[in-house]
Design a protein around this motif. Structure first.
Motif, PDB file in Angstrom:
ATOM      1  N   LEU A 226       0.745  -1.238   0.263  1.00  0.00           N
ATOM      2  CA  LEU A 226       0.126  -0.016   0.002  1.00  0.00           C
ATOM      3  C   LEU A 226       0.814   1.187   0.052  1.00  0.00           C
ATOM      4  CD1 LEU A 226      -2.861  -0.866   2.817  1.00  0.00           C
ATOM      5  CD2 LEU A 226      -3.011  -0.974   0.220  1.00  0.00           C
ATOM      6  N   SER A 227       0.288   2.322  -0.503  1.00  0.00           N
ATOM      7  CA  SER A 227       1.206   3.666  -0.592  1.00  0.00           C
ATOM      8  C   SER A 227       1.248   4.185   0.757  1.00  0.00           C
ATOM      9  CB  SER A 227       0.527   4.516  -1.571  1.00  0.00           C
ATOM     10  OG  SER A 227      -0.682   5.024  -0.935  1.00  0.00           O
TER      11      SER A 227
ATOM     12  N   ILE B 145       0.007   7.107   2.124  1.00  0.00           N
ATOM     13  CA  ILE B 145      -0.907   7.747   2.150  1.00  0.00           C
ATOM     14  C   ILE B 145      -2.175   6.354   2.454  1.00  0.00           C
ATOM     15  CG2 ILE B 145      -1.976   8.226   0.006  1.00  0.00           C
ATOM     16  CD1 ILE B 145      -2.359  10.479   2.897  1.00  0.00           C
ATOM     17  N   GLU B 146      -2.130   5.545   1.643  1.00  0.00           N
ATOM     18  CA  GLU B 146      -3.101   4.382   1.978  1.00  0.00           C
ATOM     19  C   GLU B 146      -3.044   3.890   3.353  1.00  0.00           C
ATOM     20  OE1 GLU B 146      -3.811   3.072  -2.447  1.00  0.00           O
ATOM     21  OE2 GLU B 146      -2.217   2.342  -1.547  1.00  0.00           O
ATOM     22  N   ASN B 147      -1.651   3.476   3.650  1.00  0.00           N
ATOM     23  CA  ASN B 147      -1.375   3.010   5.038  1.00  0.00           C
ATOM     24  C   ASN B 147      -1.896   4.042   6.220  1.00  0.00           C
ATOM     25  OD1 ASN B 147       0.536   0.578   5.506  1.00  0.00           O
ATOM     26  ND2 ASN B 147       1.478   1.144   3.739  1.00  0.00           N
TER      27      ASN B 147
ATOM     28  N   LYS C 106      -4.246   6.126   5.998  1.00  0.00           N
ATOM     29  CA  LYS C 106      -5.804   6.203   6.009  1.00  0.00           C
ATOM     30  C   LYS C 106      -6.264   4.714   6.724  1.00  0.00           C
ATOM     31  CE  LYS C 106      -6.690   9.767   2.928  1.00  0.00           C
ATOM     32  NZ  LYS C 106      -7.016  10.166   1.209  1.00  0.00           N
ATOM     33  N   PHE C 107      -5.647   3.745   6.144  1.00  0.00           N
ATOM     34  CA  PHE C 107      -6.313   2.386   6.654  1.00  0.00           C
ATOM     35  C   PHE C 107      -6.134   2.288   7.983  1.00  0.00           C
ATOM     36  CE2 PHE C 107      -4.856  -1.895   7.896  1.00  0.00           C
ATOM     37  CZ  PHE C 107      -5.927  -2.597   7.317  1.00  0.00           C
TER      38      PHE C 107
ATOM     39  N   SER D  77      -3.755  12.853   8.850  1.00  0.00           N
ATOM     40  CA  SER D  77      -2.704  12.418   8.117  1.00  0.00           C
ATOM     41  C   SER D  77      -1.939  13.569   7.438  1.00  0.00           C
ATOM     42  CB  SER D  77      -3.376  11.630   6.775  1.00  0.00           C
ATOM     43  OG  SER D  77      -4.502  12.008   6.463  1.00  0.00           O
TER      44      SER D  77
ATOM     45  N   LYS E 182       2.390   8.947  -2.428  1.00  0.00           N
ATOM     46  CA  LYS E 182       1.864   8.081  -3.217  1.00  0.00           C
ATOM     47  C   LYS E 182       2.997   6.851  -3.642  1.00  0.00           C
ATOM     48  CE  LYS E 182      -1.457  10.890  -5.659  1.00  0.00           C
ATOM     49  NZ  LYS E 182      -1.615  11.813  -6.678  1.00  0.00           N
TER      50      LYS E 182
END
Lengths: 247, 303
Positions: A93-94, A96-98, A100-101, A117, A131
């Motif tokens: 995962l990127s 930002i995805e980490n 948010k996750f 974030s 990203k």
């Protein structure tokens, strides 16, 4: 009176006839950096799992940020942060995805997730990297990100299980500067390590041998007590006497 | 015994450079250390030498055998302990050792003298499954299995990572005894304190070798004077010294800070103490010290 965020009283865990944790008792104060040391097999992981609400004790009592380790394990999990060398971020995962996750898992609202974030990325200077896949980041950055993500829901305590394994000497020291910062803001830090120089950076250190806490004090006082010049020697003197740790 | 010439290895179609023109050689009977953090390229080098990975360019040989053309000979004659525990978890201690002996066409009895010192510690648990051993014991068993066919050289990839300080000391004592029996050993570690136990070491960072020398010579090559500074308030002491104009670098080292200056000057100590007093640091202790391998590593990293 200082606030005790971890209270442990005769906490015990048995697996069949094997006693992994044997009546340990201690307290950890708010904002303290508490080093939790011991040889492989001494019972550190089992003790830590009980304090994180992942394993129910056999006997004894303990509370973590006011929640009971028998009955309120879900409340404990929501109110602590956890990071280890082995389990932290998702490599595919990127950045930002980490973020948010994890924020989502901890139940932050969309508005909070956005604020948190942005703040986190700003603080770590990761703007140009958000990203990128986490797997492509240098290990040092990964660790700093993992540490910050573990604090995203503003827990009162963070548990760090060998957080600095394998990193270069400069990154290892930068990581400890982040620990100091968190502690200065009132976050309690509960940390395990195999680097004995890092034991010196803790306010207090406990050393587990064969399921029991054999020593607990400030590093300076432990060295005085055992009449040696380094924590390495304190550790060696205590752990060498272990009976079952080698099995 | 081991030779590398300009070995280069990339991953992901050339986008990740793991090993960057690395050359070194290891003599027969030497205990040689690859010292560096994760990502330095240590495991790639081991895998190339163990013929499990092809280099992009450069040549390497083990005991005169080329890693590409003579891979079969190399595989039959080396002991390799990978970084990840790679024995059979559901075989017992004894079964694992027997399995590896059979695989190399030998018997435990034939080379028992090599593993005896280590194996006697495991013997009380010989019927236990390998997966149920503690970290330190797993490493001892893996070492036995890598030794049982009497290899000409032993490659040990981070055998002490995640192992507690007491078990680490024991493990290094075993390596010392193996060396006395004439076995060539190449071992990697991220723990800088273990570097002192090797005959020679390569300090590695980002796929490159920064220095190959004996630990004594690496320390001798450290150019600067090094000072240990301590006060009751270590955290503010560190930030004060970082801001001090004479400071070259300052890092925490256990119970003191290690400080080096931009220039050599007799007055450095006096000026530092005056500065720290102006920053309200009390009970400051400051003394000159000899650098360790970790100081040298940090200094080389910043060059």
């Amino acid at each position: 009176m200082e606030e005790q965020v971890i209270k442990v009283e005769k906490l015990t865990k048995r697996f069949g006839d094997f006693t992994a944790v044997d009546e340990i008792s201690f307290e950890v104060t708010k904002g303290e950096i508490f080093g939790f040391l011991g040889a492989n097999g001494a019972g550190k992981t089992t003790a830590m799992r009980m304090l994180c609400g992942l394993s129910i004790p056999t006997s004894g009592a303990a509370s973590v940020v006011g929640f009971d380790v028998y009955k309120q394990t879900e409340d404990i999990k929501k109110n602590i942060g956890y990071m280890s060398q082995r389990f932290s971020l998702y490599e595919d995962l990127s950045v930002i995805e980490n973020i948010k996750f994890y924020a989502g898992i901890y139940g932050l609202t969309n508005k909070q997730i956005k604020e948190k974030s942005e703040e986190l990325i700003e603080r770590l200077g990761l703007h140009s990297e958000i990203k990128k896949l986490v797997g492509a980041l240098p290990l040092g950055w990964k660790q700093k990100l993992a540490f910050s993500v573990a604090l995203i829901h503003s827990p009162q305590i963070i548990f760090l299980d060998e957080p600095t394994g394998g990193v270069d000497p400069v990154t290892r020291r930068q990581f400890w500067e982040m620990i100091y910062e968190a502690s200065a803001k009132g976050v309690t830090v509960f940390v395990t390590t195999h680097y004995m120089d890092e034991a010196e950076y803790c306010n207090r250190v406990s050393i587990m041998v064969d399921g029991r806490i054999e020593a607990l004090d400030a590093p300076r006082k432990l060295k005085e007590k055992f009449n040696v010049s380094s924590m390495d020697e304190v550790f060696y003197m205590l752990a060498r006497g272990a009976k079952k740790a080698v099995i | 015994m081991v030779e590398l010439n300009n070995i280069r290895k990339t991953y992901n179609k050339g986008s990740v450079l793991a090993v960057d023109s690395v050359s070194f050689s290891v003599s027969e009977g030497e205990l040689f250390g690859l010292i560096g953090p994760d990502g330095a390229g240590k495991s790639s080098i081991f895998r190339i030498l163990a013929t499990l990975l092809l280099a992009d360019s450069g040549t390497a040989s083990v005991n005169g055998w080329d890693v590409v053309n003579d891979y079969h000979k190399i595989r039959n004659n080396i002991g390799y302990m990978p970084g990840r525990f790679s024995l059979y978890q559901d075989l017992s201690v004894e079964e694992n050792l027997e399995f590896f002996a059979t695989l190399f066409g030998t018997k435990i009895q034939e080379n028992y003298h090599l593993v005896k010192d280590i194996y006697v510690q495991l013997e009380p648990f010989k019927d236990r499954r390998a997966g149920k051993l503690s970290g330190g014991m797993k490493q001892k068993l893996a070492l036995c299995c890598a030794l049982i066919h009497k290899p000409v050289v032993l490659f040990l990839d981070e055998p002490t990572t995640g192992v507690d300080p007491v078990s680490r000391k024991e493990f290094w004592n075993m390596l010392k005894r193996l060396k006395e029996q004439g076995i060539t050993i190449v071992v990697s570690t991220p723990y800088m304190d273990e570097a002192n136990l090797c005959d020679r070491i390569a300090l590695m960072q980002n796929g490159k070798i920064m220095s190959v020398e004996s630990p004594e010579n690496i320390i001798k090559d450290y150019k600067n004077e090094l000072w240990a500074v301590a006060s009751p308030s270590m955290h503010t002491l560190l930030s004060d010294l970082r801001q001090f104009e004479l400071t070259e670098s300052c890092y925490a080292f256990g119970d003191s800070l290690h400080l080096s200056f931009k220039t050599k000057n007799e007055n450095n100590r006096t000026e530092t103490l005056q500065y720290l007093e102006s920053r309200n640091q009390r009970e400051v202790e400051m003394k000159k010290i000899n650098p360790g391998i970790e100081d040298c590593f940090i200094s080389l990293m910043q060059q």
